[in-house]
Structure formats: C-alpha cells, structure tokens
Design an enzyme around this catalytic site. Structure first.
Site, short mmCIF file in Angstrom:
data_model
loop_
_atom_site.label_atom_id
_atom_site.label_comp_id
_atom_site.label_asym_id
_atom_site.label_seq_id
_atom_site.Cartn_x
_atom_site.Cartn_y
_atom_site.Cartn_z
N ASP A 64 26.15 79.83 42.72
CA ASP A 64 27.01 80.94 43.11
C ASP A 64 28.05 81.31 42.04
OD1 ASP A 64 28.49 78.64 43.31
OD2 ASP A 64 29.20 78.95 45.35
N HIS A 65 28.42 80.37 41.19
CA HIS A 65 29.49 80.65 40.25
C HIS A 65 29.00 81.49 39.08
CE1 HIS A 65 31.88 77.89 42.52
NE2 HIS A 65 32.88 77.96 41.67
N ASP A 119 33.86 71.10 44.60
CA ASP A 119 34.59 72.34 44.47
C ASP A 119 35.85 72.21 45.31
OD1 ASP A 119 33.97 75.42 43.51
OD2 ASP A 119 35.38 75.24 45.19
N ARG A 379 43.37 82.43 43.92
CA ARG A 379 44.12 81.95 42.73
C ARG A 379 44.48 83.13 41.83
NH1 ARG A 379 40.45 76.56 42.12
NH2 ARG A 379 41.74 75.40 43.60
N SER A 531 41.34 73.69 40.39
CA SER A 531 39.92 73.39 40.53
C SER A 531 39.61 71.90 40.51
CB SER A 531 39.20 74.09 39.38
OG SER A 531 38.07 73.39 38.98
N ARG A 533 37.08 70.88 38.78
CA ARG A 533 36.18 70.75 37.62
C ARG A 533 36.48 69.47 36.84
NH1 ARG A 533 38.66 76.23 35.07
NH2 ARG A 533 38.12 76.79 37.20
C1 MIC Z 1 37.57 77.54 41.05
O1 MIC Z 1 37.80 78.28 42.00
O2 MIC Z 1 38.41 77.29 40.16
C2 MIC Z 1 36.20 76.91 40.93
C3 MIC Z 1 35.51 77.54 39.79
O3 MIC Z 1 35.46 77.18 42.10
C4 MIC Z 1 36.38 75.41 40.77
C5 MIC Z 1 35.14 74.69 40.46
C6 MIC Z 1 34.74 74.79 39.03
O4 MIC Z 1 35.59 74.81 38.14
O5 MIC Z 1 33.53 74.82 38.80
C7 MIC Z 1 37.04 74.71 41.95
O6 MIC Z 1 37.79 75.33 42.67
O7 MIC Z 1 36.87 73.49 42.12
FE1 SF4 Z 2 34.05 80.65 43.77
FE2 SF4 Z 2 36.12 79.01 43.34
FE3 SF4 Z 2 36.47 81.65 43.53
FE4 SF4 Z 2 35.82 80.29 45.67
S1 SF4 Z 2 37.69 80.07 44.47
S2 SF4 Z 2 34.94 82.24 45.03
S3 SF4 Z 2 34.45 78.75 44.85
S4 SF4 Z 2 35.33 80.56 41.94
#
Ligand code: MIC
Ligand code: SF4
Length: 639
Positions: A64-65, A119, A379, A531, A533
């Site tokens: 999905d990302h 995530d 965010r 995140s 990550r």
């Molecule tokens: C995000 O919203 O920052 C992400 C991308 O979903 C991350 C996961 C990632 O960095 O792959 C998260 O929230 O954990």
């Molecule tokens: Fe995707 Fe993270 Fe954004 Fe949610 S917050 S839509 S999981 S990138």
C-alpha cells in the site's frame, strides 16, 4: 477489584511479566500485519531466523505504501513479498486493494484479539476492540514465528466520553482535541482506553479515526469497547461471527483519566509542523489553500468519502485548489463507484488517486512551493509532503471538503445543513485481491533491489564516540530516515538508503558518519517519534552510530535501536545536554558491566573531570540483545 478492558486482553495474552509491577511484559500475538515499506525487511528477517511458516492465527502482508513503480525497485519488492507470503503462509493483499489499516479493519480485525503490525498506525484496529500495536519489522517477524512481543508494561489512561458530536464536528476533531490537551508525548507508555456514554454514539470507522491517531500521541495503543456498534460493523462486513462483546468492569481502576464532552467540540485543525499544534478552524479562516488531500489510514472510509461527496455534489472545487482523493480501500472505491458518488466527486473537479498511502508519505502530490495543503491525514511533519517549505494542516473530511470549495481554510458550519450519510447495511465484499497463504515450496523471487540484511557488530566493552549530530526535541523518524518517492524504493537496500539518513538536517551526514567510522547522536525529548520504520535504526547502525543519548525516547524507535544493536541512553540530569556540542567526544568504559547493572553510570565528556551521568533502563533480555549486536545476532547465537 474489576479489570479494565486493556487489563482483560493483556491478562488473556500474557506470556511473561507481571501486570501489577515490573517494567517489561511479553504478549502472545494472534494476528500480524506488514506493509511493503517495512515488510521486505520483516520477511528477510523471518527468513534469516530460519523460520519456515507463520504460526499466528492470521498474518497479512499488504502492499500500500509504494505503488508508484517509478523504477524496477517497487515491482521487485512486490514480487518478493507476494512469493514470501505464499511460501511462509501469510495472506497477501495485492497492490490496489487498499491501505493496510483500512483493509485490516474491514476484513480481519477481531475484538479481544492481539495484533502486531510493522506500522505505527496499527492501533487503528483498536476501533474494533482489538489490542493492536505498532512495532519494528523484526519484532513482527518474531511474532509471525510464534514468538512473544515484549513491551514496557503500559499504564492505562481512561478517556471518558460524554455527550454527542454537534453537526459538522467529526471524529477527527475528537482526536485533535486530545492531541491539543496531551501533546505528541502525552501518550508515551500508555494505552488509551475509551469509555463513557459518548462511546455508543460513535461508529467503528469513527472510532478507528481516533485510535489511528493515538499514534501521534506516542501511545502504545488505543482501544474502544466492543458493543452494538462493533456488531453493526461486523455484520455489514459479513463477519458477525467474529463479534464478542467486551468492556471494562464497572469497578475497574485506571492509572489516569481525562474527560471529554463531545457536544462542546468545534471543527479543529492541526497547524504546521506538529499534530498537536491544534486550534479551532475559525481562528485561521482567512488562510488561502492551494491543495486539499483527502485519504490516508485516518480518514478514507466509506462514510468519510460519502460525507465529502455530499458536500461537493453539484458544486465545483475552487480554481486555485487542487483536490486529490485516495479512497482507503478497493471496497470503499467500488462502493463509491457503484452508487454514483464517484461521478459526483469527479464532476466537482476532484482528482482520483489509487487506494494507497500516496501523498501521506510523500508518494506524489507534493504541494506547490510555500503552498498550504489541508489534509485529512495524521502527520504534518516538516518536509514529509515532499515540499520542504509547504505548510500542512490536518483536519476532518468536512473541513477539507469545505476548504476545497471556498479556496481558504473553512469552518464547515458556514455551509448550512450538515451531510447525512446512512451506515451501510452491507459493505461490498470481494476478497479476490487478498491471496490466501500458498504453497510452502513457492520459490522466493528476489530482484536486484532485494539486498542482504546487514548485521551490527557486537558491542565493544569501551567506546570513544565523537558527536555526529546534536538535535532538539521531538525528532521524528521522518527526520532520521525520510520517505518520499525517491527514497522509499530503497527500503530493501540498506547500503543505498543509508545515504539519505538525516539528509534534510545535513546532506553530507552519511559521508561524515562513514569518515568517523563510529559515532554517537545526542538529542532532546521524544526522540524517534512517528513511524515504526526500523530503517531509522538500521541506517544509523550501518553508518557506525553505536549509541544515541537523549532526554527521552519514543517507544517503537527505542525498541528498534536495541534490535539493531544501538545503545539507547538517557541523561540522568537533562541539563547535561547543554554541555555537549558537535565535535566533542564521549568515552564509554566498561560497558559489559554497565549494561548488566540497572544503576546509572558515568561517561566522560572529552577530558572533563565532571562526568555525564547516563542510564539505559535495559532489561536483562535487552542487555543480552545489545551485547550480541542486535536481535538477529542474539537469535542466531541461541540456535
Ligand atoms: C508512516 O506513516 O510514517 C509510515 C510510512 O506508514 C510508517 C511506516 C514506514 O515508515 O514504512 C509508520 O507509520 O510506521
Ligand atoms: Fe500509510 Fe502511514 Fe500514511 Fe497511514 S500514516 S496512510 S500507513 S503512510
């Protein structure tokens, strides 16, 4: 004495530790989820631990990302993940099927169960009464293999809801208000449990908006009871058999409580560059808007997009605004398409994006220079949109749609009668894009983007570490390891992605770190928020960062540092941060002994006779992991 809902689920899943005291507990995990940006690492780690088949009740691998496929890298990752899911026994949600948290809520989440996801927004499923937590990929890989998940014993904060939302006020405004009150560090170490008469007025998708954004409070998780609303949602998803009623006992106790009267809330907005920088929309209502983005795992449910459709129907988006919409799942998109709402949205001038994370993680749709973008996301960290000088405002679908029409930040209450959207009796159910677990003999497909996992060296007994960087409070994992369409495709290639660590702070940082060979970072409070990550730990590890010394950590990031062999230290006297400057050196002696002892220990700053006192708060389990050079090394040593 009765139990609260959190204690009930923790007790039924407790593998080790003591809920009444002690600082670490271990839980049995019923379900896991991974997504493509963290999932390749998780499956490589699963493989490296010589595990052969998932042992959970259900594990799902989502794409999905990163679905842009601007080069071979994404496609390589997708092929790897599809073949790994088949071989190791996980479900595979194909690209285009939707955002992991939205799809999981629709098709897999179950009240009373535990879910661990790679995530940070995994707690979305708390809207269904599921205890769901975010973690690094390695912790999720261990859970997929049937291993327990270790976490600091959480405190439980009850959020007592009364009243009912007024017209035009949304679930998003509830969580924005809580962020205003508690701040981005207000949930650290806590599970937020919602209760009170206001709960029954909120549908599961509304609850999921609230639990989703609990991540922005730094909370371990957020959870709602499982009640008639939960049953209504599960029935409409054709899953009534998954329902169990769940609530706290009447006489349950909590560590902390806050109260919120829903009827007093007004439309709110989080201003740049932090989700807790919240104020009423009316206070910024002359602000011109250049872009409106509706979607993300926070606000892209069927109900959310039907509200947007009601607001936009028969009208036209302001000529200075670009409106983009990414439906949360294929289920949402196909329902909008079959009931004609999609046509109304397109007729209003909306631009349609794939059902994926998209602009939320900087995968396209970066705003214009110095632009203002109003987003229904979670965010608004500086630069995350892909435009460093853009200003991102977080708001409800109602505020976003109203602003798209007028061209300035708009209080939707000025639009007249509120939209009314009926809860569907039956969602459109078609799981054909979710592939069931496959043949254990499936060959794993590994294109050139799938690089082997680097391992950390074992921790030396003494270290002299120059200060590579000194940073302030609330450093995000987006600051440490940015995402976006250029960098995200490198998630399966640690040597390549490491070049971008702290890139926005100092474009030369990777070369500087490599030149020093070993180094340390210092920072303020809530280091590593955001995140899950693990690249924010893996890349620093690869660049020789051996320790991080800060005033306080965010939970998931601290766990990731330990998993990758980086020593997480905190100051005993917070003011000591002021004594340390880039160019200084910190000398850490006798680490073997210091790490096995809970006592604070002294480290030397340059040749200063006045030491800096630090502590590590490691459990014996974590100490062993660190000394071995991370969890993978530690697991290998045990085999
Ligand atoms: C995000 O919203 O920052 C992400 C991308 O979903 C991350 C996961 C990632 O960095 O792959 C998260 O929230 O954990
Ligand atoms: Fe995707 Fe993270 Fe954004 Fe949610 S917050 S839509 S999981 S990138």
């Amino acid at each position: 004495m009765g139990k609260n809902l959190t204690q009930k689920i923790l007790t039924s899943h407790l593998v080790s530790g003591d809920l009444d005291k002690g600082n670490e507990i271990a839980l049995r995990i019923d379900q896991t989820l991974t997504q493509d940006a963290t999932g390749t690492m998780a499956y490589l780690q699963f493989e490296a631990m010589n595990l052969s088949r998932v042992r959970t009740e259900c594990s799902v691998s989502y794409i999905d990302h990163n679905t842009l496929q601007t080069g071979f890298e994404n496609a390589d990752d997708h092929a790897f993940l599809q073949s790994a899911a088949a071989r190791f026994g996980a479900y595979f949600s194909r690209p285009g099927n939707g955002i992991c948290h939205q799809v999981h809520l629709e098709r897999f989440a179950k009240p009373g169960k535990t879910l661990l996801g790679s995530d940070s927004h995994t707690p979305t499923a708390g809207g269904m009464g599921m205890l769901s937590m975010g973690a690094g990929g390695l912790d999720v890989a261990v859970a997929m293999g049937g291993g327990a998940f270790y976490l600091p014993n959480p405190k439980v904060l009850r959020i007592w809801l009364t009243g009912q939302l007024s017209d035009w006020v949304s679930a998003k405004d509830i969580i924005l208000e809580i962020l205003r009150v508690l701040s981005v560090k207000g949930g650290v170490g806590k599970i937020l449990e919602y209760a009170g008469p206001g709960v029954k007025t909120l549908t599961v998708p509304q609850r999921a908006t609230i639990t989703n954004m609990g991540a922005e409070l730094g909370a371990t998780s957020s959870i709602f009871p499982s009640d008639e609303q939960t049953l209504l949602f599960l029935k409409a998803q054709g899953r009534a058999e998954d329902f169990v009623p769940l609530a706290a006992d009447e006489d349950a106790s909590y560590d902390q409580e806050i109260k919120l009267d829903l009827s007093l809330l007004v439309p709110l907005v989080a201003q740049p560059h932090s989700p807790d920088n919240v104020l009423p929309v009316t206070e910024r209502s002359t602000l011109p808007v250049h872009q409106v983005a509706i979607g993300s795992c926070t606000n892209s449910s069927y109900q959310d997009l039907m509200i947007v459709r009601q607001i936009l129907k028969g009208k036209h988006v302001h000529p200075d605004v670009s409106l983009v919409i990414s439906p949360g799942s294929r289920q949402v998109l196909s329902m909008l398409s079959s009931n004609g709402a999609l046509t109304d949205l397109l007729d209003s001038g909306a631009r349609l994006l794939e059902s994926s994370c998209g602009p939320c993680i900087g995968m396209g749709q970066s705003p214009v220079s110095k632009g203002v973008s109003v987003r229904t996301f979670n965010r608004n960290f500086e630069g995350r949109s892909g435009t460093q000088d853009a200003s991102i405002y977080l708001a409800s679908p109602e505020v976003a749609a109203a602003s798209a029409l007028t061209g300035y930040l708009t209080d939707p209450r000025t639009l007249g009668l509120p939209p009314v959207v009926d809860f569907p009796a039956l969602f459109r159910i078609d799981d054909s894009m979710i592939l069931p677990p496959g043949d254990p003999n499936t060959l794993i497909r590994r294109g050139p983007n799938i690089q082997p996992l680097p391992l950390a060296p074992a921790l030396d007994n003494s270290l002299s570490l120059p200060i590579l960087l000194k940073l302030g409070d609330n450093v995000t994992t987006d600051d440490i390891m940015p995402a976006g369409s250029k960098i995200l495709p490198l998630r399966s290639n640690i040597p390549a992605i490491s070049e971008y660590a702290f890139h926005k702070v100092d474009a030369q940082l990777a070369s500087k770190a490599k030149a020093l060979k070993q180094s340390i970072l210092v920072a303020g409070h809530n280091y590593g928020q955001g995140s899950s990550r693990e690249h924010a730990a893996l890349a620093p590890m690869y660049l020789g960062i051996r320790a991080v010394l800060v005033q306080s950590f965010a939970r998931i990031h601290r766990a990731n540092l330990i998993n990758f062999g980086i020593l997480p230290l905190t100051f005993v006297n917070e003011e000591d941060l002021n004594r340390i400057q880039p160019g200084d050196t910190l000398h850490l002696l006798d680490l073997q002994q210091a790490i096995h002892s809970p006592a604070p220990f002294a480290i030397t700053l340059n040749n200063d006779s006045n030491p800096v006192w630090v502590k590590h708060d490691l459990t014996e389990r974590q100490a062993k992991i660190l000394l071995a050079g991370g969890l993978l090394n530690a697991t290998k040593a045990e085999v």
